[in-house]
Write a protein that holds these residues in place. Structure first.
Motif, PDB file in Angstrom:
ATOM      1  N   ALA A 462      61.163  46.614  33.756  1.00  0.00           N
ATOM      2  CA  ALA A 462      59.905  46.532  32.579  1.00  0.00           C
ATOM      3  C   ALA A 462      60.620  46.203  31.182  1.00  0.00           C
ATOM      4  CB  ALA A 462      59.400  47.820  33.033  1.00  0.00           C
ATOM      5  N   LYS A 463      61.745  46.704  30.968  1.00  0.00           N
ATOM      6  CA  LYS A 463      62.387  46.400  29.651  1.00  0.00           C
ATOM      7  C   LYS A 463      62.577  44.878  29.624  1.00  0.00           C
ATOM      8  CE  LYS A 463      64.587  51.038  29.190  1.00  0.00           C
ATOM      9  NZ  LYS A 463      66.179  51.578  29.192  1.00  0.00           N
ATOM     10  N   SER A 464      63.117  44.447  30.600  1.00  0.00           N
ATOM     11  CA  SER A 464      63.369  42.990  30.638  1.00  0.00           C
ATOM     12  C   SER A 464      62.248  42.202  30.189  1.00  0.00           C
ATOM     13  CB  SER A 464      64.335  42.478  31.850  1.00  0.00           C
ATOM     14  OG  SER A 464      65.436  43.147  31.911  1.00  0.00           O
ATOM     15  N   VAL A 465      61.342  42.185  31.076  1.00  0.00           N
ATOM     16  CA  VAL A 465      60.027  41.398  31.059  1.00  0.00           C
ATOM     17  C   VAL A 465      59.261  41.590  29.739  1.00  0.00           C
ATOM     18  CG1 VAL A 465      59.563  41.363  33.742  1.00  0.00           C
ATOM     19  CG2 VAL A 465      58.502  42.916  32.203  1.00  0.00           C
ATOM     20  N   SER A 466      59.523  42.653  29.120  1.00  0.00           N
ATOM     21  CA  SER A 466      59.094  42.770  28.002  1.00  0.00           C
ATOM     22  C   SER A 466      59.610  42.243  26.577  1.00  0.00           C
ATOM     23  CB  SER A 466      58.749  44.427  27.497  1.00  0.00           C
ATOM     24  OG  SER A 466      58.030  44.834  28.478  1.00  0.00           O
ATOM     25  N   ASP A 467      61.005  41.568  27.010  1.00  0.00           N
ATOM     26  CA  ASP A 467      61.724  41.191  25.986  1.00  0.00           C
ATOM     27  C   ASP A 467      61.339  39.560  25.981  1.00  0.00           C
ATOM     28  OD1 ASP A 467      63.626  39.847  24.350  1.00  0.00           O
ATOM     29  OD2 ASP A 467      65.256  40.621  25.500  1.00  0.00           O
TER      30      ASP A 467
END
Length: 652
Positions: A462-467
């Motif tokens: 989730a952190k990655s796709v939000s970047d």
């Protein structure tokens, strides 16, 4: 034109259904070619004929055909190009045991599936014939056989040997299979054509199942298969009656015959649909002008029926905008928005201002550039050139080795809210649907540990796709580490390999191995931005406002913008600059004209016809030219457009 013809109005094609029924109920039945242009009501005509021949709609002669089919356990076979067309025809026809509708690929595989020895013999024969042709062509070249030719010959010889060693063959009509015994779409059609011509048993099987075969989109049906079926339908009364439906002006695939109408046997009937029920008069007039044009470099005859619009469709707006292809892509995209603004004013239609129009382009790379997913598209093309782009048939799900990214991970990404938090209920349902929770340990402590590991992986994902800057490699890393899904071995091995990509080959000089090409594709994909992947997925699924001519055949849209940019498209066989007179014909073009072969002008003209004929109400053509001033001059002199319909694009 006589007053009587004019008075026919919207009903000028009203007798075509009964005309075709007459051919198919004669004794013996008569084969036919139905010319059916864009928006002509071809599918409606086909369905109405089938309803009469199978007793759904009362019809004296058709009722006799229906009774004969029932008594012998046979059916009429309808063959079309796409699964969508199959669904449309089947939906309109309803439940009808006397008609079987399928794609051409399904039709062929049903005929030959399980006959492994025959398939092997056919594949070897087709490959050997190709090898002999290629050797003869290479030997006839001024410099003789090259090293590249030898490599190509060796590949064909390797295929032949592989066929000899294959005990059984596998195929799926809607997707590419891989591994031992897997064969592709072209192989199946070529093998079926060869077997129909060389194996009397298969011919009898076809005739016993389907005494009448109707082929939709016949202009794009592979030459070998169409030739075989046309041969079986001769002479009349031979046991197979063939009906071809199509429009040679809309041929977009090289597999089809260049000028099908001239190949139709003398004794066949040739009914015509003259109406265009789709488009406003101005658009119909334009496509008629396009096809009738006398152009330098054109070898395909301008044969075909002049279309007539519906009487109530007497308006329509057309504009052509011309600008310099030297502009960068961001500037072009911005100015295409300006063109849409001009259309909104000219047509008095707000949809153009709101972006609710369909943009059509020549090639997938141009669409990928406008859609901001070029890096991902180019990577997918390296992984599998046959599956990277939507083609209008099949499942259009991209390279099979990358399906995890386009399906499971794309679905998981939709479980991440805009603020980066996770919809845990949706994520759990997703994991359950893909079987990710099936292997949880029974031991409570181990189960808790495994659950926490999966939750941590999802949080990192989730952190990655939000970047916005995250790469595909960065996004999939926590998913792989947490083992959230089953991973295709090809994807897993490629991600684990941290070696640099091999250098790209020098065009027209180096022969790249398949392994090197695929490795370059994986490296490019892992380095691409994750956000491009969702845009690419939407394009594959047909959810984008962008499309190419190849995937919209048969479709229609209220408002269409056709973007023509030879430089960005990178296509060598198409040139809109040549078509509109801004660029001279090449020596190759002139040689093809001299030899009566298909030219760049022929191909470009057909693609322009296909894209323009998608529009119902308004049409904008945008030409990015190497010589915009020359293009404008030639366009004004062409007679295709009124002076007020031609406009130069001025950079702001």
């Amino acid at each position: 034109m006589s007053a009587g013809i004019n008075e026919l109005g919207n009903e000028r094609d009203a007798g075509v259904v009964e005309e075709i029924c007459g051919y198919l109920t004669e004794q013996p039945p008569r084969s036919f070619f139905l010319f059916a242009g864009a928006g002509s009501g071809k599918t409606r005509t086909l369905v109405e004929v089938l309803r009469r021949l199978t007793g759904v709609t009362p019809h004296e002669a058709g009722g006799k055909v229906a009774r004969g089919l029932r008594l012998t356990g046979r059916s009429i076979r309808v063959v079309t190009y796409t699964k969508n067309a199959v669904a449309v025809i089947s939906g309109r026809l309803g439940d009808n045991a006397l008609v079987k509708v399928s794609t051409i690929h399904s039709f062929c595989w049903e005929l030959i599936e399980g006959f492994n020895d025959d398939i092997r013999e056919a594949l070897i024969a087709v490959a050997q014939a190709k090898l002999e042709r290629d050797r003869a062509e290479a030997a006839a070249k001024p410099k003789g056989i090259s090293d590249k030719d030898l490599v190509d010959f060796a590949e064909i010889e390797a295929d032949i040997e592989a066929y000899r060693q294959t005990p059984s063959f596998r195929y799926h009509p809607d997707k590419n299979l891989y591994g031992a015994g897997a064969i592709q779409h072209t192989h199946v059609l070529n093998a079926t054509a060869w077997l129909l011509l060389n194996k009397p048993t298969l011919r009898r099987i076809l005739q016993d199942r389907h005494p009448v075969v109707l082929i939709d989109e016949s202009q794009d049906t592979m030459k070998s298969m169409l030739n075989a079926l046309m041969g079986l339908a001769e002479p009349r009364g031979a046991g197979l009656t063939l009906g071809l439906l199509g429009d040679h002006r809309q041929r977009i695939f090289n597999d089809g015959h260049e000028d099908l109408p001239t190949l139709v046997p003398e004794g066949w009937a040739k009914p015509e649909l003259q109406m265009n029920h789709r488009s406003q008069r101005r658009i119909v007039d334009l496509i008629n002008h396009i096809w009738d044009a006398e152009l330098k470099g054109r070898t395909q005859p301008a044969n075909g029926v002049v279309q007539r619009p519906r009487t109530e469709k007497d308006k329509g707006t057309v504009r052509i905008f011309v600008g310099s292809t030297a502009l960068n892509e961001d500037a072009k995209a911005k100015l295409e928005g300006w063109c849409a603004e001009q259309m909104a004013g000219a047509a008095q239609i707000a949809d153009w201002r709101h972006g609710t129009y369909q943009l059509l382009a020549l090639e997938h790379k141009l669409v990928a550039t406008r859609g901001s997913f070029l890096d991902v598209y180019k990577a997918m093309e390296l992984l599998d050139p046959n599956a990277a782009a939507p083609v209008g048939s099949g499942e259009n799900k991209g390279p099979s080795a990358a399906r995890l990214l386009l399906e499971e991970l794309a679905s998981l990404a939709r479980c991440v809210r805009p603020d980066g938090s996770i919809n845990e209920s949706a994520a759990t349902d997703l994991l359950r649907r893909y079987g990710s929770l099936d292997g949880l340990p029974l031991d409570a402590q181990l189960r808790d540990a495994r659950t926490q590991e999966m939750q941590a992986g999802i949080s990192e994902f989730a952190k990655s796709v939000s970047d916005p800057a995250a790469t595909v490699g960065e996004v999939i890393s926590p998913v792989f580490a947490a083992r959230l899904f089953d991973v295709d071995s090809r994807l897993a091995e490629a991600f684990a390999d941290k070696s640099p990509p091999p250098p790209a080959p020098v065009p027209r000089k180096d022969k790249e191995t398949t392994e090197a090409r695929i490795r370059r594709g994986w490296c490019a994909l892992f380095a691409a931005q994750w956000r491009e992947l969702e845009r690419y997925r939407r394009y594959l699924a047909g959810e984008s406002e962008l499309a190419t001519h190849r995937i919209v055949k048969g479709s229609e849209f209220h408002h269409v913008m056709v973007v023509m940019d030879d430089k960005q498209a990178g296509a060598h066989q198409i040139s809109y600059d040549k078509l509109f007179g801004a660029k001279s014909l090449s020596d190759t073009d002139l040689k093809h004209v001299e030899n009566g072969k298909e030219t760049t002008i022929d191909r470009s003209l057909r693609l322009l016809y296909v894209t323009c004929s998608r529009a119902k109400e308004s049409l904008a053509l945008v030409l990015w030219s190497e010589a915009p001033e020359e293009a404008l001059k030639k366009i004004l002199a062409s007679g295709w457009f009124e002076a007020h319909e031609v406009q130069a694009i001025q950079p702001t």
